[in-house]
Design a protein around this motif. Sequence first.
Motif, mmCIF file in Angstrom:
data_model
loop_
_atom_site.group_PDB
_atom_site.id
_atom_site.type_symbol
_atom_site.label_atom_id
_atom_site.label_comp_id
_atom_site.label_asym_id
_atom_site.label_seq_id
_atom_site.Cartn_x
_atom_site.Cartn_y
_atom_site.Cartn_z
ATOM 1 N N UNK A 124 -43.807 105.194 -3.771
ATOM 2 C CA UNK A 124 -44.848 105.146 -2.598
ATOM 3 C C UNK A 124 -44.439 105.819 -1.162
ATOM 4 N N UNK A 125 -43.738 106.743 -1.310
ATOM 5 C CA UNK A 125 -43.092 107.126 -0.032
ATOM 6 C C UNK A 125 -44.210 107.920 0.730
ATOM 7 N N UNK A 126 -44.318 107.565 2.039
ATOM 8 C CA UNK A 126 -45.175 108.182 2.838
ATOM 9 C C UNK A 126 -44.915 109.455 3.370
ATOM 10 N N UNK A 127 -43.699 109.923 3.165
ATOM 11 C CA UNK A 127 -43.367 111.023 3.513
ATOM 12 C C UNK A 127 -44.002 112.381 2.665
ATOM 13 N N UNK A 128 -44.296 111.972 1.518
ATOM 14 C CA UNK A 128 -44.863 112.933 0.667
ATOM 15 C C UNK A 128 -46.241 113.532 1.235
ATOM 16 N N UNK A 129 -47.089 112.835 1.742
ATOM 17 C CA UNK A 129 -48.373 113.712 2.283
ATOM 18 C C UNK A 129 -47.854 114.297 3.832
ATOM 19 N N UNK A 130 -46.847 113.554 4.432
ATOM 20 C CA UNK A 130 -46.510 114.071 5.575
ATOM 21 C C UNK A 130 -45.563 115.539 5.391
ATOM 22 N N UNK A 131 -44.918 115.324 4.515
ATOM 23 C CA UNK A 131 -44.062 116.993 4.035
ATOM 24 C C UNK A 131 -45.206 117.951 3.939
ATOM 25 N N UNK A 132 -46.221 117.682 3.069
ATOM 26 C CA UNK A 132 -47.179 118.679 2.988
ATOM 27 C C UNK A 132 -47.867 119.046 3.856
ATOM 28 N N UNK A 133 -48.441 118.131 4.981
ATOM 29 C CA UNK A 133 -49.142 118.325 6.168
ATOM 30 C C UNK A 133 -48.064 119.220 7.066
ATOM 31 N N UNK A 134 -46.842 119.034 7.166
ATOM 32 C CA UNK A 134 -45.731 119.579 7.837
ATOM 33 C C UNK A 134 -45.697 121.065 7.557
ATOM 34 N N UNK A 135 -45.918 121.272 6.291
ATOM 35 C CA UNK A 135 -45.855 122.510 5.452
ATOM 36 C C UNK A 135 -47.073 123.536 5.881
ATOM 37 N N UNK A 136 -48.165 122.735 6.245
ATOM 38 C CA UNK A 136 -49.373 123.438 6.748
ATOM 39 C C UNK A 136 -50.457 123.339 5.851
ATOM 40 N N UNK A 137 -50.384 122.435 5.018
ATOM 41 C CA UNK A 137 -51.370 122.281 3.804
ATOM 42 C C UNK A 137 -52.585 121.493 4.484
ATOM 43 N N UNK A 138 -53.655 122.059 4.464
ATOM 44 C CA UNK A 138 -54.825 121.237 4.992
ATOM 45 C C UNK A 138 -55.591 120.449 4.023
ATOM 46 N N UNK A 139 -55.583 120.985 2.594
ATOM 47 C CA UNK A 139 -56.146 119.962 1.725
ATOM 48 C C UNK A 139 -55.453 120.055 0.238
ATOM 49 N N UNK A 140 -55.583 118.812 -0.356
ATOM 50 C CA UNK A 140 -55.191 118.996 -1.943
ATOM 51 C C UNK A 140 -56.343 118.677 -2.720
ATOM 52 N N UNK A 141 -56.629 119.719 -3.751
ATOM 53 C CA UNK A 141 -57.944 119.285 -4.673
ATOM 54 C C UNK A 141 -57.162 119.136 -6.019
ATOM 55 N N UNK A 142 -57.161 117.824 -6.532
ATOM 56 C CA UNK A 142 -56.549 117.400 -7.496
ATOM 57 C C UNK A 142 -57.756 116.776 -8.453
ATOM 58 N N UNK A 143 -57.465 116.628 -9.968
ATOM 59 C CA UNK A 143 -58.432 116.238 -11.056
ATOM 60 C C UNK A 143 -58.356 114.749 -10.713
ATOM 61 N N UNK A 144 -57.316 114.214 -10.202
ATOM 62 C CA UNK A 144 -57.039 112.726 -9.758
ATOM 63 C C UNK A 144 -56.052 112.402 -8.868
ATOM 64 N N UNK A 145 -55.655 111.432 -8.548
ATOM 65 C CA UNK A 145 -54.542 110.869 -7.718
ATOM 66 C C UNK A 145 -54.036 109.592 -7.886
ATOM 67 N N UNK A 146 -52.770 109.449 -7.925
ATOM 68 C CA UNK A 146 -51.967 108.270 -7.821
ATOM 69 C C UNK A 146 -52.423 107.649 -6.482
ATOM 70 N N UNK A 147 -52.849 106.272 -6.830
ATOM 71 C CA UNK A 147 -53.567 105.298 -5.602
ATOM 72 C C UNK A 147 -52.878 105.372 -4.460
ATOM 73 N N UNK A 148 -51.612 105.181 -4.455
ATOM 74 C CA UNK A 148 -50.829 105.028 -3.348
ATOM 75 C C UNK A 148 -50.658 106.480 -2.465
ATOM 76 N N UNK A 149 -50.572 107.499 -3.098
ATOM 77 C CA UNK A 149 -50.659 108.817 -2.458
ATOM 78 C C UNK A 149 -51.745 108.930 -1.645
ATOM 79 N N UNK A 150 -52.795 108.612 -2.345
ATOM 80 C CA UNK A 150 -54.226 108.922 -1.804
ATOM 81 C C UNK A 150 -54.376 107.942 -0.673
ATOM 82 N N UNK A 151 -53.958 106.786 -0.678
ATOM 83 C CA UNK A 151 -54.260 105.985 0.545
ATOM 84 C C UNK A 151 -53.057 106.377 1.571
ATOM 85 N N UNK A 152 -51.922 106.809 1.288
ATOM 86 C CA UNK A 152 -50.990 107.269 2.193
ATOM 87 C C UNK A 152 -51.436 108.643 3.005
ATOM 88 N N UNK A 153 -52.225 109.464 2.189
ATOM 89 C CA UNK A 153 -52.809 110.700 2.796
ATOM 90 C C UNK A 153 -53.817 110.347 4.037
#
Length: 674
Positions: A573-602
Amino acid sequence: MQSLDLTGMGFGVNFKNSEQKLVKYGIIGAGMMGREHLCNLYHLRSEGAAVVCVADPHLPSQQISMEFADSFGWPLKAFSGHKELLDSGLCDVVVISTPNMTHYEILMDIINHPKTHHVLVEKPLCTTVEDCRQVIEAAKKRPDMLVQVGLEYRYMPPVAKLIDIVNGGKLGHVKMVSIREHRFPFLVKVDNWNRFNCNSGGTLVEKCCHFFDLMRLFVGSNPVRVMASGAIDINHKDEVYDGKVPDIIDNAYVIVEFENGARGMLDLCMFAEGSKNEQEISVIGEIGKGEAFVPENIVRYGLRVEGRDGVRTMRAEDHRIKYDGLHHGSSYLEHLNFLSAVKAQGKKIPTVDLHDGLTAVAIGVAAQLSIELGRFVSINESNAKLACCPAARIDPSLCSLRRRLPPPTTTTQPTMAAAASLATPAAFSSSLSRRYHHQQQASASTATFKVSNSTKQRSFKTLISQSIISANQTLTRRASVVAAATSDSSSFGSGASFHGTCYVVRDNIDTDQIIPAEYLTLVPSKPEEYKKLGSYALIGLPASYETRFVEPGEYQSKYSIIIAGDNFGCGSSREHAPVALGAAGVAAVVAESYARIFFRNSVATGEIYPLESEVRICDECKTGDVVTIELDQSLLINHTTGKQYSLKPIGDAGPVIEAGGIFAYARKTGMIPA
């Protein structure tokens, strides 16, 4: 007179005939439709089309268009006004995609300009019949100039097929035409110009001129009189702009009678998002009936003598289309047709001329007037005296639509608990689409920004100085303001869009692959450590991913959009995951589905937009494809392949992410002390 060096800039290459002349385009109006024209013309580069300049007084729209063109390898010269573009001498053809009320002035300036410019003008031709007539009279003095009106629905493959069936006589003499459009509300535009009849000409002019044009094509006759009934029942009733409430109708029935005795009927509803097809067209002749369905691209026709068992069903396709875009390939075919006429140098005329544009506007104006007066209106009545709010010009007391509106109400923000409860894919996918959920928004101002200088106040990004962000990583967004939010410029906008190259991953990308555990000691609130997090984003991907997401030695990725498969962000459930993507310049992820905690952390961090696709996009896109996400339409457009994909609406997560996460959102809306 200015010159633009096209040598070595990608223009003129890959022509089918290397000897053919390059046709240089200028686009006046660089908003959503202006960029749509830019993308269509890019896909016509092998036919000799090249966009060389744009004009728009709205600087952010200019900048977004420059970003689009840059991603295509096209150099553009930008002007703040259409007169400067015309005087530059850079282009042969001008596309007008500005707000409706500006068409007349721009057209007259083009017609009266000493240099010949061929013109493709977006519908409607003008907002009043008199303005249309004046344009037609002026154009008669310029036989050297071609003008085509953008009534492109006649080019949609199923509609074009139905037109062929009718013209082939398979249905006999047409007696009745029925067109149903059930769709979403009007999109948010810059300065909300499309919320008022005096700017747009009214819904039945702005939106429905397409259908009146089709009716006339099907019946092969001109209109005589119109009867309409319509109202403002659902949309825009809570919106107030400069103290004024929108007066555009959101539903109507319109009956049109033609000279040859045929009749047409339009059934319009703009709060019918739950429809399989947006347009359903039925044409009935003496001996048969034909139907077309968009976007299913299905055409059916049958004869009376054969009955139900004899009905033929076919899928309508046009293999010339290289780019579907926002209108199912019709804009591409419209441009292909007009480009052919331009290159023919007077030997061909546009298929949709000024008279077609005038007639479509006249029917729309008559329909608007019929609603106000409550009676049939002859086409002769829709003349110069009937302005964009026609009945008001005759008698202000007749503006019943405005009188029926209830007093404006205040839009409320969800509570913090409610916002938190929505932080699951299932909850958000059932929320209303951004394109209509935030119809209460107060403006549609546009902003282009670098990640480091974003007006979006993310909880970590605000701590990062501009100097530590890669200068070449640029995102684009159109931002508008939620009516109930503060006047802070960081307010969320349903007009948001992202444009860039994509990075494609597959199923079950877990958080250890997004940011391995060894880097979790980095503290995002420290600028230098936040910067390092970006450099490690997706470094845990297996060796089968030959293309690195972030190049060695870099802190940001050149890929601003990630396209993924099923169960993205699974694992810890690490919050660092969406933070790392944002720090890398990612604006959006488009996925078929998400793990619930990652979605919430984003959502909670406000770092990225976690968007869900309706279909498995990762199988059809490749890393490096140029894509755009249009959030107001819940749409992903792949400019490399020309395909587009529906996304699930993100709903109430939008304002939370835009504010910079759940706590920033709570402070901004007064849920907790600032």
